[in-house]
Design a protein around this motif. Structure first.
Motif, PDB file in Angstrom:
ATOM      1  N   VAL A   1      -4.414  -4.879  11.223  1.00 23.63           N
ATOM      2  CA  VAL A   1      -4.992  -3.583  10.850  1.00 23.63           C
ATOM      3  C   VAL A   1      -3.832  -2.666  10.475  1.00 23.63           C
ATOM      4  O   VAL A   1      -2.787  -2.684  11.120  1.00 23.63           O
ATOM      5  CB  VAL A   1      -5.791  -2.978  12.026  1.00 23.63           C
ATOM      6  N   ILE A   2      -4.038  -1.877   9.426  1.00 25.04           N
ATOM      7  CA  ILE A   2      -3.033  -0.879   9.043  1.00 25.04           C
ATOM      8  C   ILE A   2      -3.514   0.486   9.506  1.00 25.04           C
ATOM      9  O   ILE A   2      -4.642   0.880   9.216  1.00 25.04           O
ATOM     10  CB  ILE A   2      -2.804  -0.868   7.523  1.00 25.04           C
ATOM     11  N   PHE A   3      -2.664   1.191  10.249  1.00 25.47           N
ATOM     12  CA  PHE A   3      -2.929   2.566  10.656  1.00 25.47           C
ATOM     13  C   PHE A   3      -2.071   3.455   9.772  1.00 25.47           C
ATOM     14  O   PHE A   3      -0.852   3.316   9.742  1.00 25.47           O
ATOM     15  CB  PHE A   3      -2.567   2.785  12.129  1.00 25.47           C
ATOM     16  N   ARG A   4      -2.716   4.352   9.036  1.00 17.09           N
ATOM     17  CA  ARG A   4      -1.998   5.210   8.087  1.00 17.09           C
ATOM     18  C   ARG A   4      -2.117   6.660   8.513  1.00 17.09           C
ATOM     19  O   ARG A   4      -3.193   7.138   8.841  1.00 17.09           O
ATOM     20  CB  ARG A   4      -2.570   5.022   6.691  1.00 17.09           C
ATOM     21  N   ASN A   5      -0.994   7.366   8.496  1.00 18.10           N
ATOM     22  CA  ASN A   5      -0.973   8.784   8.837  1.00 18.10           C
ATOM     23  C   ASN A   5      -1.042   9.611   7.556  1.00 18.10           C
ATOM     24  O   ASN A   5      -0.028   9.982   6.990  1.00 18.10           O
ATOM     25  CB  ASN A   5       0.279   9.128   9.643  1.00 18.10           C
ATOM     26  N   GLY A   6      -2.263   9.861   7.110  1.00 14.72           N
ATOM     27  CA  GLY A   6      -2.465  10.661   5.913  1.00 14.72           C
ATOM     28  C   GLY A   6      -3.076   9.856   4.791  1.00 14.72           C
ATOM     29  O   GLY A   6      -3.288   8.651   4.904  1.00 14.72           O
ATOM     30  N   TYR A   7      -3.369  10.552   3.704  1.00 14.72           N
ATOM     31  CA  TYR A   7      -4.046   9.930   2.568  1.00 14.72           C
ATOM     32  C   TYR A   7      -3.143   9.762   1.349  1.00 14.72           C
ATOM     33  O   TYR A   7      -3.518   9.108   0.393  1.00 14.72           O
ATOM     34  CB  TYR A   7      -5.268  10.771   2.173  1.00 14.72           C
ATOM     35  N   ALA A   8      -1.960  10.333   1.363  1.00 14.61           N
ATOM     36  CA  ALA A   8      -1.049  10.229   0.219  1.00 14.61           C
ATOM     37  C   ALA A   8      -0.596   8.784   0.028  1.00 14.61           C
ATOM     38  O   ALA A   8      -0.533   8.006   0.984  1.00 14.61           O
ATOM     39  CB  ALA A   8       0.156  11.139   0.426  1.00 14.61           C
ATOM     40  N   SER A   9      -0.252   8.450  -1.181  1.00 13.40           N
ATOM     41  CA  SER A   9       0.192   7.084  -1.471  1.00 13.40           C
ATOM     42  C   SER A   9       1.479   6.723  -0.719  1.00 13.40           C
ATOM     43  O   SER A   9       1.739   5.558  -0.454  1.00 13.40           O
ATOM     44  CB  SER A   9       0.394   6.893  -2.971  1.00 13.40           C
ATOM     45  N   ASN A  10       2.264   7.743  -0.377  1.00 19.23           N
ATOM     46  CA  ASN A  10       3.518   7.486   0.354  1.00 19.23           C
ATOM     47  C   ASN A  10       3.406   7.825   1.838  1.00 19.23           C
ATOM     48  O   ASN A  10       4.423   7.973   2.523  1.00 19.23           O
ATOM     49  CB  ASN A  10       4.667   8.251  -0.288  1.00 19.23           C
ATOM     50  N   ALA A  11       2.172   7.946   2.363  1.00 19.20           N
ATOM     51  CA  ALA A  11       1.977   8.254   3.786  1.00 19.20           C
ATOM     52  C   ALA A  11       2.520   7.108   4.638  1.00 19.20           C
ATOM     53  O   ALA A  11       2.400   5.937   4.270  1.00 19.20           O
ATOM     54  CB  ALA A  11       0.497   8.464   4.078  1.00 19.20           C
ATOM     55  N   PRO A  12       3.131   7.432   5.781  1.00 18.20           N
ATOM     56  CA  PRO A  12       3.650   6.367   6.640  1.00 18.20           C
ATOM     57  C   PRO A  12       2.513   5.534   7.209  1.00 18.20           C
ATOM     58  O   PRO A  12       1.419   6.038   7.452  1.00 18.20           O
ATOM     59  CB  PRO A  12       4.395   7.122   7.743  1.00 18.20           C
ATOM     60  N   ASP A  13       2.785   4.250   7.402  1.00 14.94           N
ATOM     61  CA  ASP A  13       1.770   3.391   8.001  1.00 14.94           C
ATOM     62  C   ASP A  13       2.392   2.386   8.954  1.00 14.94           C
ATOM     63  O   ASP A  13       3.595   2.170   8.955  1.00 14.94           O
ATOM     64  CB  ASP A  13       0.914   2.705   6.936  1.00 14.94           C
ATOM     65  N   ILE A  14       1.530   1.834   9.774  1.00 16.82           N
ATOM     66  CA  ILE A  14       1.916   0.828  10.766  1.00 16.82           C
ATOM     67  C   ILE A  14       0.974  -0.355  10.587  1.00 16.82           C
ATOM     68  O   ILE A  14      -0.243  -0.166  10.509  1.00 16.82           O
ATOM     69  CB  ILE A  14       1.728   1.352  12.210  1.00 16.82           C
ATOM     70  N   MET A  15       1.508  -1.548  10.530  1.00 17.73           N
ATOM     71  CA  MET A  15       0.668  -2.736  10.557  1.00 17.73           C
ATOM     72  C   MET A  15       0.717  -3.294  11.971  1.00 17.73           C
ATOM     73  O   MET A  15       1.801  -3.424  12.551  1.00 17.73           O
ATOM     74  CB  MET A  15       1.136  -3.789   9.564  1.00 17.73           C
ATOM     75  N   ALA A  16      -0.462  -3.594  12.522  1.00 14.93           N
ATOM     76  CA  ALA A  16      -0.522  -4.087  13.894  1.00 14.93           C
ATOM     77  C   ALA A  16      -1.528  -5.218  14.014  1.00 14.93           C
ATOM     78  O   ALA A  16      -2.525  -5.258  13.288  1.00 14.93           O
ATOM     79  CB  ALA A  16      -0.902  -2.957  14.839  1.00 14.93           C
ATOM     80  N   LYS A  17      -1.257  -6.130  14.935  1.00 16.32           N
ATOM     81  CA  LYS A  17      -2.229  -7.168  15.282  1.00 16.32           C
ATOM     82  C   LYS A  17      -3.117  -6.582  16.374  1.00 16.32           C
ATOM     83  O   LYS A  17      -2.617  -6.098  17.390  1.00 16.32           O
ATOM     84  CB  LYS A  17      -1.528  -8.420  15.777  1.00 16.32           C
ATOM     85  N   CYS A  18      -4.434  -6.633  16.124  1.00 16.79           N
ATOM     86  CA  CYS A  18      -5.391  -6.007  17.033  1.00 16.79           C
ATOM     87  C   CYS A  18      -6.512  -6.961  17.414  1.00 16.79           C
ATOM     88  O   CYS A  18      -6.868  -7.852  16.654  1.00 16.79           O
ATOM     89  CB  CYS A  18      -6.017  -4.772  16.380  1.00 16.79           C
ATOM     90  N   ARG A  19      -7.067  -6.702  18.566  1.00 19.36           N
ATOM     91  CA  ARG A  19      -8.245  -7.394  19.073  1.00 19.36           C
ATOM     92  C   ARG A  19      -9.312  -6.315  19.249  1.00 19.36           C
ATOM     93  O   ARG A  19      -9.005  -5.191  19.638  1.00 19.36           O
ATOM     94  CB  ARG A  19      -7.904  -8.048  20.412  1.00 19.36           C
ATOM     95  N   LEU A  20     -10.573  -6.631  18.982  1.00 13.47           N
ATOM     96  CA  LEU A  20     -11.650  -5.653  19.077  1.00 13.47           C
ATOM     97  C   LEU A  20     -12.378  -5.751  20.407  1.00 13.47           C
ATOM     98  O   LEU A  20     -12.682  -6.848  20.881  1.00 13.47           O
ATOM     99  CB  LEU A  20     -12.649  -5.852  17.933  1.00 13.47           C
ATOM    100  N   ALA A  21     -12.644  -4.592  21.008  1.00  9.28           N
ATOM    101  CA  ALA A  21     -13.427  -4.508  22.242  1.00  9.28           C
ATOM    102  C   ALA A  21     -14.428  -3.367  22.072  1.00  9.28           C
ATOM    103  O   ALA A  21     -14.424  -2.661  21.059  1.00  9.28           O
ATOM    104  CB  ALA A  21     -12.512  -4.252  23.440  1.00  9.28           C
ATOM    105  N   TYR A  22     -15.271  -3.176  23.073  1.00  7.18           N
ATOM    106  CA  TYR A  22     -16.285  -2.128  23.046  1.00  7.18           C
ATOM    107  C   TYR A  22     -16.400  -1.555  24.445  1.00  7.18           C
ATOM    108  O   TYR A  22     -16.434  -2.291  25.426  1.00  7.18           O
ATOM    109  CB  TYR A  22     -17.617  -2.733  22.599  1.00  7.18           C
ATOM    110  N   GLY A  23     -16.410  -0.234  24.543  1.00  5.27           N
ATOM    111  CA  GLY A  23     -16.549   0.390  25.852  1.00  5.27           C
ATOM    112  C   GLY A  23     -16.057   1.823  25.829  1.00  5.27           C
ATOM    113  O   GLY A  23     -15.883   2.424  24.780  1.00  5.27           O
ATOM    114  N   GLU A  24     -15.837   2.355  27.020  1.00  4.85           N
ATOM    115  CA  GLU A  24     -15.340   3.722  27.147  1.00  4.85           C
ATOM    116  C   GLU A  24     -13.830   3.723  26.988  1.00  4.85           C
ATOM    117  O   GLU A  24     -13.142   2.851  27.495  1.00  4.85           O
ATOM    118  CB  GLU A  24     -15.724   4.300  28.504  1.00  4.85           C
ATOM    119  N   GLY A  25     -13.358   4.731  26.271  1.00  8.97           N
ATOM    120  CA  GLY A  25     -11.924   4.868  26.061  1.00  8.97           C
ATOM    121  C   GLY A  25     -11.287   5.767  27.103  1.00  8.97           C
ATOM    122  O   GLY A  25     -11.968   6.327  27.963  1.00  8.97           O
TER     123      GLY A  25
END
Length: 111
Positions: A65-89
């Motif tokens: 999953v890529i997490f992007r800080n902002g909408y600009a084409s040059n916004a910083p982003d992070i690629m991470a390996k994620c697992r999906l769960a469901y519940g209270e945060g």
């Protein structure tokens, strides 16, 4: 691969390793995206994936999953390996108390 927008404080916490979970509201927009990426569906208040879903939608439990800080084409982003769960945060990580979310469990930051 899925790209999700994220606010600067949470972005920095993920980058620094302090935040290992990211939350998304349970609504049709994310239902579709997480079904496509993780092969996961919520039925009767439970998250089903893997052997519990039809073979045609099954996916690997860990996805990038890529997490992007902002909408600009040059916004910083992070690629991470994620697992999906469901519940209270956790409120200290941005969740509202007593509310159920899709929880992206961050297993590894790749970039």
């Amino acid at each position: 691969m899925l790209t999700l927008q994220i606010k600067r404080p949470w972005f920095n916490m993920i980058l620094g390793g302090a935040k290992k979970e990211e939350y998304r509201e349970v609504k049709p927009y994310y239902d579709a995206r997480f079904k496509n990426l993780f092969g996961a569906i919520i039925v009767g208040g439970e998250l089903l994936q893997g052997e519990d879903v039809p073979e045609e939608i099954r996916k690997a439990p860990v996805q990038e999953v890529i997490f992007r800080n902002g909408y600009a084409s040059n916004a910083p982003d992070i690629m991470a390996k994620c697992r999906l769960a469901y519940g209270e945060g956790r409120p200290e990580l941005g969740a509202e108390p007593g509310k159920k979310y899709y929880i992206l469990k961050i297993e590894e930051v790749i970039k």
